[in-house]
Design a protein around this motif. Sequence first.
Motif, PDB file in Angstrom:
ATOM      1  N   GLY A  86       0.808  -1.212   0.000  1.00 55.48           N
ATOM      2  CA  GLY A  86       0.000   0.000   0.000  1.00 55.48           C
ATOM      3  C   GLY A  86       0.844   1.266   0.000  1.00 55.48           C
ATOM      4  N   TRP A  87       0.288   2.339  -0.609  1.00 52.24           N
ATOM      5  CA  TRP A  87       0.926   3.656  -0.591  1.00 52.24           C
ATOM      6  C   TRP A  87       2.414   3.529  -0.950  1.00 52.24           C
ATOM      7  CZ3 TRP A  87      -2.318   1.615   3.243  1.00 52.24           C
ATOM      8  CH2 TRP A  87      -3.640   2.064   3.148  1.00 52.24           C
ATOM      9  N   VAL A  88       3.311   4.191  -0.205  1.00 52.45           N
ATOM     10  CA  VAL A  88       4.750   3.953  -0.413  1.00 52.45           C
ATOM     11  C   VAL A  88       5.369   3.792   0.966  1.00 52.45           C
ATOM     12  CG1 VAL A  88       6.859   4.684  -1.577  1.00 52.45           C
ATOM     13  CG2 VAL A  88       4.657   5.522  -2.404  1.00 52.45           C
ATOM     14  N   HIS A  89       5.244   2.601   1.517  1.00 47.48           N
ATOM     15  CA  HIS A  89       5.733   2.357   2.869  1.00 47.48           C
ATOM     16  C   HIS A  89       7.033   1.565   2.843  1.00 47.48           C
ATOM     17  CE1 HIS A  89       2.024   3.786   4.589  1.00 47.48           C
ATOM     18  NE2 HIS A  89       2.363   3.402   5.797  1.00 47.48           N
ATOM     19  N   GLY A  90       7.937   1.932   3.725  1.00 44.56           N
ATOM     20  CA  GLY A  90       9.085   1.081   3.975  1.00 44.56           C
ATOM     21  C   GLY A  90       8.660  -0.121   4.797  1.00 44.56           C
ATOM     22  N   ALA A  91       9.505  -1.152   4.800  1.00 45.54           N
ATOM     23  CA  ALA A  91       9.165  -2.403   5.480  1.00 45.54           C
ATOM     24  C   ALA A  91       9.950  -2.602   6.769  1.00 45.54           C
ATOM     25  CB  ALA A  91       9.397  -3.581   4.537  1.00 45.54           C
ATOM     26  N   GLY A  92      10.838  -1.683   7.093  1.00 46.49           N
ATOM     27  CA  GLY A  92      11.609  -1.820   8.324  1.00 46.49           C
ATOM     28  C   GLY A  92      12.581  -2.987   8.269  1.00 46.49           C
ATOM     29  N   THR A  93      13.465  -3.038   9.250  1.00 52.86           N
ATOM     30  CA  THR A  93      14.385  -4.169   9.376  1.00 52.86           C
ATOM     31  C   THR A  93      14.590  -4.441  10.861  1.00 52.86           C
ATOM     32  OG1 THR A  93      16.392  -2.838   9.566  1.00 52.86           O
ATOM     33  CG2 THR A  93      15.708  -3.440   7.341  1.00 52.86           C
ATOM     34  N   PHE A 299      14.590   8.129   3.369  1.00 52.65           N
ATOM     35  CA  PHE A 299      15.242   6.869   3.735  1.00 52.65           C
ATOM     36  C   PHE A 299      14.244   5.879   4.319  1.00 52.65           C
ATOM     37  CE2 PHE A 299      18.487  10.229   4.293  1.00 52.65           C
ATOM     38  CZ  PHE A 299      19.321   9.852   3.259  1.00 52.65           C
ATOM     39  N   HIS A 300      13.082   6.387   4.729  1.00 48.83           N
ATOM     40  CA  HIS A 300      12.102   5.507   5.384  1.00 48.83           C
ATOM     41  C   HIS A 300      11.223   4.777   4.374  1.00 48.83           C
ATOM     42  CE1 HIS A 300       9.901   9.611   5.778  1.00 48.83           C
ATOM     43  NE2 HIS A 300       9.481   9.031   4.694  1.00 48.83           N
ATOM     44  N   LYS A 301      11.446   5.009   3.102  1.00 45.33           N
ATOM     45  CA  LYS A 301      10.689   4.262   2.105  1.00 45.33           C
ATOM     46  C   LYS A 301      11.554   3.110   1.597  1.00 45.33           C
ATOM     47  CE  LYS A 301       7.354   7.795   0.696  1.00 45.33           C
ATOM     48  NZ  LYS A 301       7.645   9.148   1.159  1.00 45.33           N
ATOM     49  N   TRP A 302      12.286   3.360   0.521  1.00 46.89           N
ATOM     50  CA  TRP A 302      12.970   2.242  -0.136  1.00 46.89           C
ATOM     51  C   TRP A 302      14.284   1.846   0.535  1.00 46.89           C
ATOM     52  CZ3 TRP A 302      12.516   2.403  -6.219  1.00 46.89           C
ATOM     53  CH2 TRP A 302      12.073   1.150  -6.663  1.00 46.89           C
ATOM     54  N   LEU A 303      14.707   2.599   1.544  1.00 47.47           N
ATOM     55  CA  LEU A 303      15.903   2.174   2.274  1.00 47.47           C
ATOM     56  C   LEU A 303      15.513   1.493   3.591  1.00 47.47           C
ATOM     57  CD1 LEU A 303      18.643   2.629   0.924  1.00 47.47           C
ATOM     58  CD2 LEU A 303      19.181   4.232   2.751  1.00 47.47           C
ATOM     59  N   HIS A 304      14.209   1.504   3.907  1.00 48.13           N
ATOM     60  CA  HIS A 304      13.678   0.743   5.046  1.00 48.13           C
ATOM     61  C   HIS A 304      14.230   1.189   6.391  1.00 48.13           C
ATOM     62  CE1 HIS A 304      11.879  -1.674   1.976  1.00 48.13           C
ATOM     63  NE2 HIS A 304      13.052  -1.953   1.462  1.00 48.13           N
ATOM     64  N   VAL A 305      14.666   2.438   6.450  1.00 47.12           N
ATOM     65  CA  VAL A 305      15.096   3.041   7.708  1.00 47.12           C
ATOM     66  C   VAL A 305      13.841   3.446   8.480  1.00 47.12           C
ATOM     67  CG1 VAL A 305      16.127   5.190   8.576  1.00 47.12           C
ATOM     68  CG2 VAL A 305      17.345   3.790   6.881  1.00 47.12           C
ATOM     69  N   THR A 306      13.894   3.364   9.800  1.00 51.85           N
ATOM     70  CA  THR A 306      12.717   3.664  10.617  1.00 51.85           C
ATOM     71  C   THR A 306      12.204   5.087  10.362  1.00 51.85           C
ATOM     72  OG1 THR A 306      13.601   2.214  12.330  1.00 51.85           O
ATOM     73  CG2 THR A 306      11.817   3.690  12.977  1.00 51.85           C
ATOM     74  N   TYR A 307      10.873   5.197  10.254  1.00 51.04           N
ATOM     75  CA  TYR A 307      10.232   6.504  10.112  1.00 51.04           C
ATOM     76  C   TYR A 307      10.580   7.392  11.289  1.00 51.04           C
ATOM     77  CZ  TYR A 307       7.103   4.956   6.371  1.00 51.04           C
ATOM     78  OH  TYR A 307       6.587   4.514   5.181  1.00 51.04           O
ATOM     79  N   ASP A 308      10.755   8.746  11.093  1.00 50.96           N
ATOM     80  CA  ASP A 308      10.846   9.394   9.814  1.00 50.96           C
ATOM     81  C   ASP A 308      12.276   9.832   9.547  1.00 50.96           C
ATOM     82  OD1 ASP A 308      10.921  11.567  11.663  1.00 50.96           O
ATOM     83  OD2 ASP A 308       8.835  11.975  11.369  1.00 50.96           O
ATOM     84  N   ALA A 309      12.684   9.757   8.288  1.00 51.73           N
ATOM     85  CA  ALA A 309      14.053  10.102   7.921  1.00 51.73           C
ATOM     86  C   ALA A 309      14.141  10.384   6.429  1.00 51.73           C
ATOM     87  CB  ALA A 309      15.010   8.975   8.290  1.00 51.73           C
ATOM     88  N   GLY A 310      14.464  11.616   6.108  1.00 50.81           N
ATOM     89  CA  GLY A 310      14.673  12.007   4.721  1.00 50.81           C
ATOM     90  C   GLY A 310      15.831  12.983   4.644  1.00 50.81           C
ATOM     91  N   LEU A 454       5.674  -1.482  -4.658  1.00 51.64           N
ATOM     92  CA  LEU A 454       6.667  -2.435  -4.168  1.00 51.64           C
ATOM     93  C   LEU A 454       7.898  -1.704  -3.645  1.00 51.64           C
ATOM     94  CD1 LEU A 454       5.849  -4.801  -7.048  1.00 51.64           C
ATOM     95  CD2 LEU A 454       5.597  -5.388  -4.626  1.00 51.64           C
ATOM     96  N   THR A 455       7.851  -1.402  -2.360  1.00 51.53           N
ATOM     97  CA  THR A 455       9.038  -0.902  -1.647  1.00 51.53           C
ATOM     98  C   THR A 455       9.142  -1.774  -0.405  1.00 51.53           C
ATOM     99  OG1 THR A 455       7.596   0.770  -0.629  1.00 51.53           O
ATOM    100  CG2 THR A 455       8.982   1.498  -2.442  1.00 51.53           C
ATOM    101  N   ASN A 456       9.420  -3.054  -0.635  1.00 50.14           N
ATOM    102  CA  ASN A 456       9.318  -4.035   0.443  1.00 50.14           C
ATOM    103  C   ASN A 456      10.338  -5.136   0.193  1.00 50.14           C
ATOM    104  OD1 ASN A 456       8.528  -6.073   2.231  1.00 50.14           O
ATOM    105  ND2 ASN A 456       6.362  -5.504   2.099  1.00 50.14           N
ATOM    106  N   HIS A 457      11.352  -5.188   1.047  1.00 49.60           N
ATOM    107  CA  HIS A 457      12.428  -6.166   0.827  1.00 49.60           C
ATOM    108  C   HIS A 457      12.008  -7.584   1.186  1.00 49.60           C
ATOM    109  CE1 HIS A 457      13.503  -6.562   5.141  1.00 49.60           C
ATOM    110  NE2 HIS A 457      13.112  -5.305   5.213  1.00 49.60           N
ATOM    111  N   ARG A 458      10.802  -7.737   1.757  1.00 47.93           N
ATOM    112  CA  ARG A 458      10.339  -9.090   2.085  1.00 47.93           C
ATOM    113  C   ARG A 458       9.457  -9.686   0.989  1.00 47.93           C
ATOM    114  NH1 ARG A 458       9.761  -6.344   7.073  1.00 47.93           N
ATOM    115  NH2 ARG A 458      11.553  -6.859   8.387  1.00 47.93           N
TER     116      ARG A 458
END
Lengths: 479, 479
Positions: A86-93, A299-310, A454-458
Amino acid sequence: MNDRSTLDPEDWAAFRRDAHAALDAALDHVEGRAARPVWQPVPEPVKEALSAPLPDAPSDTPELISRMVGEIAAHDLGNLHPRFHGWVHGAGTPEALIPAMFEAALDANLGGREHAAVYVERQVIGWWRQIFDFPAGAGGLMVSGTSMATLLAMKAALTRHGGTALRDGGLAALPGPVAAYASQEAHGCVARAFDILGLGRGVLRRVPVDGEFRIRTDRLEAMIAADRAAGIAPLALIGTAGSVNTGAIDPLDRLAGIAAAEGLWFHVDGAFGAMARLAPTLAPRLAGIERADSIAFDFHKWLHVTYDAGMILIRDAGALRHAFADRPDYLAGAERGPAAGDPWFTEFGPELSRGFRALRVWYQMLRFGPARLGACIAANCAQAAHLARLVEAAPDLELMAPAPLNIVCLRYRAPDETAAEALNTAIVLALQERGLAVPSTTRIGGRLAIRVNLTNHRTRMADMDALAGDILRLGAELA
Amino acid sequence: MNDRSTLDPEDWAAFRRDAHAALDAALDHVEGRAARPVWQPVPEPVKEALSAPLPDAPSDTPELISRMVGEIAAHDLGNLHPRFHGWVHGAGTPEALIPAMFEAALDANLGGREHAAVYVERQVIGWWRQIFDFPAGAGGLMVSGTSMATLLAMKAALTRHGGTALRDGGLAALPGPVAAYASQEAHGCVARAFDILGLGRGVLRRVPVDGEFRIRTDRLEAMIAADRAAGIAPLALIGTAGSVNTGAIDPLDRLAGIAAAEGLWFHVDGAFGAMARLAPTLAPRLAGIERADSIAFDFHKWLHVTYDAGMILIRDAGALRHAFADRPDYLAGAERGPAAGDPWFTEFGPELSRGFRALRVWYQMLRFGPARLGACIAANCAQAAHLARLVEAAPDLELMAPAPLNIVCLRYRAPDETAAEALNTAIVLALQERGLAVPSTTRIGGRLAIRVNLTNHRTRMADMDALAGDILRLGAELA
C-alpha cells in the motif's frame, strides 16, 4: 533511596532484565510478522484502552511492554508483511533496533555543537553527495522526509531569487511575480511548499504529461515563455523521479538543460525513486539528477530506515545556509569546546533541536552496503514488471498505466465505469479485510485503480502470482 | 539461503545475540555516563573515521556496535551527565530505550490510516489537551519540536485571518498588511516562522520587556493601537512561557485578555516552560495558558523524551485542519480497512510520512506519571533558586537576571567589560574543556553571561554548590 526527582532506575539489574525482555518481544514481532494476517481491524477494547485519560499512578516497565505488544504491535498497519503493497511504505528491518537503541541511549541533539554525532550526520550527507555525483561544495540536511525537504529547497530557491531582503521584508520584497513548474503528476508536497511559503499553490504551473506520465517538455517550454511574456519570473523547475501514482520518471537530463538555459532552480523530487540510483540497472534512468540544484528523498521508504528520515541535498550548501542562517545570542558559536562545530545544522533549516535520525541511515548503509540495498530495490522493480505481465496476460484485468519502476496500477474489468469502481473498491477491501494483502487505490485519468507499490524487501516474486490470483478470484466472486 | 534481496537476518538466533549485546552496550553508556568527564573533544582519528567515503563492503553488526560505542557514544555532548547545564537540553532516560525498540520494530508511519499507533498519538494529544484544560474540540499534532509547532500555529492563525483563498492565492489574497507581537525575549523561531510563511520577520513587533524580562503589556497595547491606526491588521500575539535567556514567563492571563479584546490569535511558546504545568507549585505561574489558541512545546527538553519530539496543541482543531487538509487521490480515505481512520494526521500539518515519536511520550508519561515528571521539574527550579542565592552571596559573582524558573545567568566580576567578557568566556571554556561542567553563554543587555540551564533530572543540589565553587576558583585562577 527512592529519589523521585530522577528518572533513572533504582535497580539497574532489574531494569536490564526488563529491557532484554522488551528487546525479545520487539524482535518477536518482526520475526513473526509474516505469519499473521497483513492487516486486521483495531478491536474496540484496544481503542478504549488507547483513549483513556492519563492515570495519576505510574505503570511499571513490564506492564507497558505487555501493552506495546498486545495493544499496539498486534494491531499495526502491516507494512512489515511481505504482502503489504500500500501507498509507499518502507518495510523496516530488525537491524533498525540496533541504532534505535543507541539513538535513545545518546539522546543527541543534532542542532549543532561539537560531538561525534554531528560528524555522523555530515558523513551521511557526504555519502549521498557522492552517490548523486554532487560537487564538493554541496551540502544538505537530514529532515523528516521529502515534504520538509521540498519546503527547504523551495525556500533556498526563493532566497537565491529574491535575496536576503526577503527575510525581513517577506514576499513583498520580491522584485515581481514568480512561477514554478512541475508535471501534473508531481507530488502534492510541491504545491504545499508554495502554499506554506506564502506564494500560494497558484504559482505552480502543472505541466501536462505524456502517455507514460512524464512531463512534456514542449509544454513546459511554452509555459515558461508565456510567463516571461507576462512579466512573471520563472523561479524553479521540479522534476519527479518516481511519481507516486505510477512510478514515472521525468526526463531529468532534459529538464536540467531547460533549467540551465532558463536560469531556473532545478529541484528533483526523488522521495522513493532517487534510491534507484543504488541499483546499477536502474540508475541510468535517473540520468540528469546529478545536475539538480537540490534533491529531496526519503530513507524511510525504499531504504527501510525507521520513520521518519529524509534528506535535502543542495548543490550549493551556501544557498541553504543563506536561507536559514540565524544564530541568536544563546546559540553563539565558539572556537573550542562543546559550542564549537561551526557551521551548526540549525543554520541550514528551521529546526534548532534535531534528532539523531542520521544514525539510522549511517547504520543501514554500512551494515548492508550500497550493492545489497540496490539489489532489494532492483528486486522490487522486477516484481512490478512481473505483475504487470501477469495483468496484461489476464483478460479480466486491465493494466491502467505503464509500470516503469515499482508501481503497478490495475483493475478488474467490469461492464461500465460505475461497476468497475464498485468492484475494484470491493476487491481492495476484501484483500485488506481478509488479511491477504494490502494494496491501496488511486485514480488514473479519474478512473479508480488498484495500486500495487513495491518498496518491500520481504516481498517475493511468488507474492505477485498470489496477488494476481487473489484479485482474479475476488473479482469473480464479488462481481 | 543467502538471499541478498531481503534485509532480514539469515540467522535470527545469532542476530538476537548481537542485539542483546547492543542493548547492554547502550545501557552501559547511560549507566556509566556520570563517571566520565562531562565533555571531551572529538579526537582526530574519530573525525577521520566519521568522514570516510561509504565502503562498498558491508559491515557486520558487532563491528558497528563497537563503532557506535567507541566512536560515537564515547564522544557525545554530555547531556546525560548531571553537570550538563548548557542551552536547553533534555537528559534522556534509560527507559527511553524500551519505546525506541518498539518504534523501530513497528516502523509505523503516523501519516494516518487505521492502526493502533494512530490511537496512541491521539491519546497523547488528548492527555495534553486535558493537562492544559483545553476544550473537547481541541486537537494537535506531534512535531519535531517547537520551531515546527510555531510554524504550524502561525499558518493556522494566518488561515483563520485570510481564509482558504490563501492556499492558492498566497499572501496576495490577504485583505491587507498584518502584524504580530512578541516580546524582545521571544525565541527566534517565532520570527523565523513569519520568514518562512513569506510575511517576513518584519511583521513581528518586538515588544519591550520589564525588569524581569516579561513583555510590557502597556507597550504591547500601544503598538497594537498604532498598527490599527496605520491600517495594519493585528494577526497574532505570542506569549512566552519560559524565555530561553532567563526563563521569564510573560503574564499569560493578561495577554489572553488583550488577545480576546483585540481579536488576535493567542499563541504560547512553551518550548520547555509549558512543562511546569506538571509541577503543582509552578503551574500557577502559567495561569492564562489555558486560554491560548495554540501552545507549542517540546517533550525532548524537560520531559527527557528522546530527540526530537514536540507538539502543537490547538484550541480549535479545525483551524489547523483548515490550514493543511489536502488529500490527493493516492491517499483517499475509506469507510473500512487500513485506509480508514479519518481524519488522517496528514491533514493537520505539512508531513505525509510521520514517525511514531508519540510512543516515546506515551511511554514516558505512563511509566513515570505526571506527579513524578513534575517533581523532576520542580527540583530543577529549586536548584536554580539555590544557585541564584549562592551567586548573590558571593561578592565575586554577579547575578545578571532574575532566575524565576530554571535558568541562572551570572558572571564573575571583572574591572571592566572587556575583561569580564574575556574572563567569563575563559571560565566557561575551562569548565567545559576540563570536563567539569557544561554551562553555555548568552548575552543579557548585550553583556556576556554564563548561562546555567537546569532541565536535567540527574542534577542534584550539590551540583550547584560544586558549580559555584568551580566558577569562583576558575575566576580567581584565570583573572
